[in-house]
Design a protein around this motif. Structure first.
Motif, PDB file in Angstrom:
ATOM      1  N   SER A   6      18.628  17.145   3.542  1.00  0.00           N
ATOM      2  CA  SER A   6      18.028  18.469   3.406  1.00  0.00           C
ATOM      3  C   SER A   6      16.517  18.314   3.468  1.00  0.00           C
ATOM      4  CB  SER A   6      18.424  19.107   2.090  1.00  0.00           C
ATOM      5  OG  SER A   6      17.640  18.569   1.060  1.00  0.00           O
ATOM      6  N   ILE A   7      15.871  19.446   3.542  1.00  0.00           N
ATOM      7  CA  ILE A   7      14.417  19.412   3.665  1.00  0.00           C
ATOM      8  C   ILE A   7      13.789  18.775   2.430  1.00  0.00           C
ATOM      9  CG2 ILE A   7      13.947  21.673   2.642  1.00  0.00           C
ATOM     10  CD1 ILE A   7      11.947  22.130   4.895  1.00  0.00           C
ATOM     11  N   SER A   8      14.453  18.923   1.305  1.00  0.00           N
ATOM     12  CA  SER A   8      13.860  18.347   0.092  1.00  0.00           C
ATOM     13  C   SER A   8      14.035  16.829   0.064  1.00  0.00           C
ATOM     14  CB  SER A   8      14.441  18.992  -1.159  1.00  0.00           C
ATOM     15  OG  SER A   8      15.777  18.601  -1.331  1.00  0.00           O
ATOM     16  N   ASP A   9      15.079  16.353   0.723  1.00  0.00           N
ATOM     17  CA  ASP A   9      15.197  14.893   0.859  1.00  0.00           C
ATOM     18  C   ASP A   9      14.007  14.359   1.651  1.00  0.00           C
ATOM     19  OD1 ASP A   9      17.664  14.785  -0.440  1.00  0.00           O
ATOM     20  OD2 ASP A   9      18.722  15.297   1.409  1.00  0.00           O
ATOM     21  N   ILE A  10      13.726  15.052   2.722  1.00  0.00           N
ATOM     22  CA  ILE A  10      12.598  14.654   3.556  1.00  0.00           C
ATOM     23  C   ILE A  10      11.320  14.630   2.731  1.00  0.00           C
ATOM     24  CG2 ILE A  10      11.259  15.237   5.616  1.00  0.00           C
ATOM     25  CD1 ILE A  10      14.059  14.640   6.356  1.00  0.00           C
ATOM     26  N   ALA A  11      11.102  15.722   2.013  1.00  0.00           N
ATOM     27  CA  ALA A  11       9.883  15.845   1.222  1.00  0.00           C
ATOM     28  C   ALA A  11       9.789  14.724   0.190  1.00  0.00           C
ATOM     29  CB  ALA A  11       9.856  17.208   0.535  1.00  0.00           C
ATOM     30  N   LYS A  12      10.910  14.492  -0.483  1.00  0.00           N
ATOM     31  CA  LYS A  12      10.915  13.471  -1.518  1.00  0.00           C
ATOM     32  C   LYS A  12      10.597  12.100  -0.923  1.00  0.00           C
ATOM     33  CE  LYS A  12      14.072  14.608  -4.296  1.00  0.00           C
ATOM     34  NZ  LYS A  12      15.520  14.757  -4.572  1.00  0.00           N
ATOM     35  N   ASN A  13      11.303  11.779   0.139  1.00  0.00           N
ATOM     36  CA  ASN A  13      11.111  10.470   0.750  1.00  0.00           C
ATOM     37  C   ASN A  13       9.685  10.249   1.237  1.00  0.00           C
ATOM     38  OD1 ASN A  13      13.781  10.222   0.274  1.00  0.00           O
ATOM     39  ND2 ASN A  13      14.423  10.348   2.414  1.00  0.00           N
TER      40      ASN A  13
END
Lengths: 328, 328
Positions: A6-13
């Motif tokens: 998800s987009i938040s995975d991207i952001a977190k990573n």
DNA sequence: TTGTGAAGATAAAACCTTTTAGCAAACATT
DNA sequence: AATGTTTGCTAAAAGGTTTTATCTTCACAA
């Protein structure tokens, strides 16, 4: 299915905020003053991990699905199949996708499908309406859902539509049989339906025969009946009236007619049908066609709908496209 | 569009919680011990105001869309059109809907469509795969997305599939020409493709002619070429080899063949084609058909897919459905 | 009186986005 | 030095569901 990124995975990573990623992904990096470096980093990463946004969430949030619903009576009819194909291509050029459904003469099913599409936040409807769909389409219009009808329209409904010059096409087809082919007794086989396009086709026929002071000979076929009944009915119609020419109101009627002619060896060879069909040039007798301009119809349908979706529509658009008589 | 009612509007208007409404709407009233009175009140109200849940939100939350994607090469081909129709009906009985797309021999478009469907959380795929789709289907499988192929399958892909007995059908069709029709020189017209179903059809033909110690005569058509070229190619093939019988590997090849025969008055009348077509019984010479069992194929495809979606699948399912030779 | 269980409901988290409103730092202007 | 502006980024709300965990009553037994 495996869990998707998800987009938040991207952001977190990447150690940045979801907002930033979203802006970049939606091409608003400049506008929102995201630095070049940041932008590149995100884009590269997204590409690397093959992240694709969840369209459902997107649609839920924006209320747009970039999808159009196409409802036709019967996709195995070559007219509808071809038009569906063209519509899909044009829509694609605008970044829209088509979901299609075939209603198979079942009003309830049709209503359900319209509701379903509506529930899925479809951006607009393209419908070849059957009788009995008036209310449900009415409801769409009342909710300001963009709608374009084609092939026919509904009398007491103020909608956009794109139809063919049914009257004129039918008139010319009939005149062609009477004058060029020198037919003496031309009948018309149509369906027992009040649909406007059928009425137009009928009027065209009437005008042509009456103009030449010929007798009107019309046979109406009940659409739901088994094909065998239709074949018998056409056979009797041709034989009893000693026809030497027939105008068929649709290509599937022409098909049944050909079967009758073939099987019972009926002495008739001056035939015209509305709509083309691959076999018309291959059978003996060959069938001339009143061909609808499918590319133009498709183009218009899509243009009108997209305009309306984008709020650029200036009132109702109602288009009538000329037909062409294909002589065989 | 006008703003639609949401579940929380319902809850608010009724002065109860969203949860309660949701439970009731999903038939869990009993299970969750909601009182009869409450249940009735909600149901009545929902009915009165015509509330329908937002399917997007539902899908987003549950991860299920109750929708299957159907990808075929060309929906205007009657084989695909009919099978699409049947599949839609069967799927409907399971509460699933079909979204369809036609790939028109464009691999990139096809890939895009698959991705699109995937992004829209489609629950499963039904694909008549073209060459070059191996990787993208591979990727689906790797993500545990339920997939069923039909009409053909891909060699290095372990998937569910439903295909016809191409080899046997072709064999029987050829034998029929040679033995019943007493044809002396039977050629085969096929497409220049490595697709498995085409290979099977070719093998069947070969086995039949070789069994009778006849000469193998095969003509391959490049699929992308204009139809006119195909017509010329078939004309030359028939003339140069003095054929008196032809087996066509698909119905659209038979169509082109008929055009050649008709236009150039070729002296040949023993014809068989894979797949049915409305015109085969109407033309002269009539075309016999190796007919695929469309209802059975459709039924199987849907059953397999639904089973897999429900996790009831016991490994790969690969079905081969018999054909029937329709003699004319 | 206390404790237990069931009945009847609900608050809040989760699904994945987009978008509004705003923050902090850096820079520019008087 | 004080004020204003730009740059670069982000927290949090919103969109409409489902579902988990919890809460309050009340009845009843010990």
């Amino acid at each position: 299915m495996k869990k998707r990124l998800s987009i938040s995975d991207i952001a977190k990573n990447l150690g940045i905020s979801v907002t930033t990623v979203s802006f970049i992904l939606n091409g608003k990096a400049k506008e929102k003053r995201i630095s070049e470096a940041q932008t590149k980093k995100v884009l590269d990463y997204v590409d690397k991990v093959g992240y694709k946004p969840n369209q459902l969430a997107k649609s839920l949030r924006t209320g747009k699905s970039k999808t159009l619903g196409l409802l036709v009576e019967d996709i195995s009819n070559s007219f509808f199949a071809n038009i569906a194909d063209q519509i899909e291509k044009f829509a694609y050029d605008f970044g829209y996708h088509i979901v299609y459904c075939s209603m198979n003469n079942d009003v309830n099913r049709a209503k359900e499908l319209i509701q379903l599409f509506y529930d899925r936040q479809i951006d607009g409807f393209i419908i070849a309406p059957t009788e009995g769909l008036t209310e449900v389409i009415q409801r769409l219009l009342k909710n300001n859902v963009p709608v374009v009808l084609f092939d026919r329209h509904l009398e007491d409904l103020d909608t956009n539509y794109v139809i063919s010059e049914n009257h004129k096409g039918s008139y010319e087809g009939t005149r062609f049989l009477l004058e060029e082919k020198k037919a003496a007794r031309v009948g018309m086989v149509t369906i027992d339906s009040n649909q406007l396009q059928m009425r137009g086709r009928m009027e065209g026929y009437k005008e042509a025969v009456c103009g030449l002071e010929k007798k009107m000979l019309v046979e109406k076929i009940v659409r739901e009946q088994p094909e065998e009944d239709t074949i018998q009915q056409i056979r009797a119609f041709i034989a009893e009236n000693q026809l030497d020419g027939v105008l068929f109101a649709t290509n599937y009627l022409a098909l049944s007619g050909l079967k009758a002619i073939k099987r019972y060896n009926l002495p008739i060879e001056k035939l015209v049908s509305f709509d083309e069909n691959a076999l018309f040039s291959l059978v003996e007798p060959a069938v001339s066609a009143i061909s609808q301009n499918i590319p133009v119809i498709a183009r218009q349908v899509v243009d009108i709908l997209i305009n309306e979706i984008n709020g650029k529509s200036d009132g109702l658009v109602q288009v009538v496209v000329p037909c062409e008589v294909i002589i065989r």
